[in-house]
Design a protein around this motif. Structure first.
Motif, PDB file in Angstrom:
ATOM      1  N   ALA A   1      -5.871   6.468   9.806  1.00 14.89           N
ATOM      2  CA  ALA A   1      -5.967   6.179   8.379  1.00 14.89           C
ATOM      3  C   ALA A   1      -7.358   6.632   7.957  1.00 14.89           C
ATOM      4  O   ALA A   1      -8.350   6.268   8.597  1.00 14.89           O
ATOM      5  CB  ALA A   1      -5.775   4.695   8.104  1.00 14.89           C
TER       6      ALA A   1
ATOM      7  N   TRP B   1     -11.827  -0.475   3.982  1.00 19.55           N
ATOM      8  CA  TRP B   1     -11.023  -0.846   2.824  1.00 19.55           C
ATOM      9  C   TRP B   1     -10.204  -2.083   3.179  1.00 19.55           C
ATOM     10  O   TRP B   1     -10.068  -2.449   4.338  1.00 19.55           O
ATOM     11  CB  TRP B   1     -10.111   0.302   2.388  1.00 19.55           C
ATOM     12  CG  TRP B   1      -9.320   0.895   3.516  1.00 19.55           C
ATOM     13  CD1 TRP B   1      -8.147   0.429   4.048  1.00 19.55           C
ATOM     14  CD2 TRP B   1      -9.665   2.057   4.277  1.00 19.55           C
ATOM     15  NE1 TRP B   1      -7.748   1.225   5.087  1.00 19.55           N
ATOM     16  CE2 TRP B   1      -8.657   2.244   5.250  1.00 19.55           C
ATOM     17  CE3 TRP B   1     -10.719   2.974   4.238  1.00 19.55           C
ATOM     18  CZ2 TRP B   1      -8.666   3.283   6.161  1.00 19.55           C
ATOM     19  CZ3 TRP B   1     -10.734   4.015   5.155  1.00 19.55           C
ATOM     20  CH2 TRP B   1      -9.719   4.166   6.091  1.00 19.55           C
TER      21      TRP B   1
ATOM     22  N   ILE C   1      -4.042  -2.703   4.602  1.00 14.98           N
ATOM     23  CA  ILE C   1      -2.819  -2.259   3.935  1.00 14.98           C
ATOM     24  C   ILE C   1      -1.657  -2.584   4.882  1.00 14.98           C
ATOM     25  O   ILE C   1      -1.376  -1.813   5.809  1.00 14.98           O
ATOM     26  CB  ILE C   1      -2.873  -0.751   3.609  1.00 14.98           C
ATOM     27  CG1 ILE C   1      -4.106  -0.428   2.758  1.00 14.98           C
ATOM     28  CG2 ILE C   1      -1.585  -0.304   2.910  1.00 14.98           C
ATOM     29  CD1 ILE C   1      -4.372   1.061   2.571  1.00 14.98           C
TER      30      ILE C   1
ATOM     31  N   ASP D   1       0.932   0.096   5.811  1.00 12.14           N
ATOM     32  CA  ASP D   1       0.424   1.154   6.686  1.00 12.14           C
ATOM     33  C   ASP D   1       0.319   0.647   8.120  1.00 12.14           C
ATOM     34  O   ASP D   1       0.708   1.332   9.068  1.00 12.14           O
ATOM     35  CB  ASP D   1      -0.932   1.661   6.186  1.00 12.14           C
ATOM     36  CG  ASP D   1      -1.476   2.778   7.051  1.00 12.14           C
ATOM     37  OD1 ASP D   1      -0.691   3.658   7.466  1.00 12.14           O
ATOM     38  OD2 ASP D   1      -2.686   2.781   7.323  1.00 12.14           O
TER      39      ASP D   1
ATOM     40  N   VAL E   1      -5.900   7.225   2.461  1.00 13.57           N
ATOM     41  CA  VAL E   1      -6.235   6.074   1.620  1.00 13.57           C
ATOM     42  C   VAL E   1      -7.052   6.581   0.433  1.00 13.57           C
ATOM     43  O   VAL E   1      -8.053   7.284   0.623  1.00 13.57           O
ATOM     44  CB  VAL E   1      -7.038   5.032   2.431  1.00 13.57           C
ATOM     45  CG1 VAL E   1      -7.451   3.863   1.559  1.00 13.57           C
ATOM     46  CG2 VAL E   1      -6.231   4.568   3.638  1.00 13.57           C
TER      47      VAL E   1
ATOM     48  N   ASP F   1      -0.123   2.069  -1.623  1.00 10.28           N
ATOM     49  CA  ASP F   1      -1.561   2.065  -1.392  1.00 10.28           C
ATOM     50  C   ASP F   1      -2.075   3.195  -0.503  1.00 10.28           C
ATOM     51  O   ASP F   1      -3.254   3.213  -0.147  1.00 10.28           O
ATOM     52  CB  ASP F   1      -1.979   0.725  -0.775  1.00 10.28           C
ATOM     53  CG  ASP F   1      -1.687  -0.441  -1.721  1.00 10.28           C
ATOM     54  OD1 ASP F   1      -2.001  -0.308  -2.921  1.00 10.28           O
ATOM     55  OD2 ASP F   1      -1.157  -1.463  -1.259  1.00 10.28           O
ATOM     56  N   PHE F   2      -1.197   4.115  -0.099  1.00 11.08           N
ATOM     57  CA  PHE F   2      -1.607   5.239   0.749  1.00 11.08           C
ATOM     58  C   PHE F   2      -0.535   6.319   0.712  1.00 11.08           C
ATOM     59  O   PHE F   2       0.581   6.080   0.232  1.00 11.08           O
ATOM     60  CB  PHE F   2      -1.868   4.792   2.193  1.00 11.08           C
ATOM     61  CG  PHE F   2      -0.629   4.380   2.947  1.00 11.08           C
ATOM     62  CD1 PHE F   2      -0.039   5.238   3.872  1.00 11.08           C
ATOM     63  CD2 PHE F   2      -0.046   3.133   2.750  1.00 11.08           C
ATOM     64  CE1 PHE F   2       1.106   4.864   4.563  1.00 11.08           C
ATOM     65  CE2 PHE F   2       1.085   2.750   3.448  1.00 11.08           C
ATOM     66  CZ  PHE F   2       1.668   3.616   4.357  1.00 11.08           C
TER      67      PHE F   2
END
Length: 158
Positions: A8, A23, A26, A29, A121, A149-150
């Motif tokens: 990621a 971050w 998620i 993910d 991301v 979110d990704f």
């Protein structure tokens, strides 16, 4: 044996800061990542291995480390060089082996990769670990799936 990198990374290629992702977690993910690597051997660095000891992924862990040490984990294999790690991976007999970090490990194995599965991301973050740059002329973007979110990208070496 297919060698696949899974990571990621932010828009500026940051993958970590102080041993953590910079971050907010998620979950979607993390779930797809864990499901992808669960039934296969993984290659990782010692620091990444140590950070995951409570919940080690993969069927076997090939730990690249410069230090002479043993691991108290039955499924862990110690390798001192990239070639040694690749030989161990080959000996395990799995069709796919995943490289899961950290930054230096991604860099060392980049020339040997067949595929990259990258969770992109959004945003740029401060960090101390980066995913290595790659020459897009040597790779083809095979698929791209957008999540909330990704974005999940699968790259294949040409």
């Amino acid at each position: 044996m297919e060698l696949v990198s899974v990571a990621a990374l932010a828009e500026n290629r940051v993958i970590g800061k102080d041993g953590e992702i910079p971050w907010e977690s998620i979950p979607e993910d993390k779930q797809q990542y864990r499901a992808r690597i669960a039934a296969h051997p993984i290659i990782l660095g010692r620091k990444t291995f140590d950070s995951m000891r409570e919940d080690l992924p993969g069927t076997a862990q090939i730990v690249l480390s410069r230090s002479e040490r043993e691991f108290d984990v039955e499924t862990a294999h110690l390798a001192h060089t990239v070639d040694e790690a690749l030989n161990i991976a080959e000996s395990l007999g799995d069709e796919t082996v995943y490289v899961i970090g950290g930054g230096k490990i991604y860099e060392l194995f980049q020339p040997h990769l067949d595929r990259m599965v990258l969770s992109r991301v959004p945003g740029e973050y401060e960090g101390d670990a980066y995913y290595p740059e790659w020459d897009e002329d040597e790779w083809t973007l095979e698929s791209e799936t957008t999540y909330d979110d990704f974005t999940l990208q699968e790259w294949v070496r040409v």
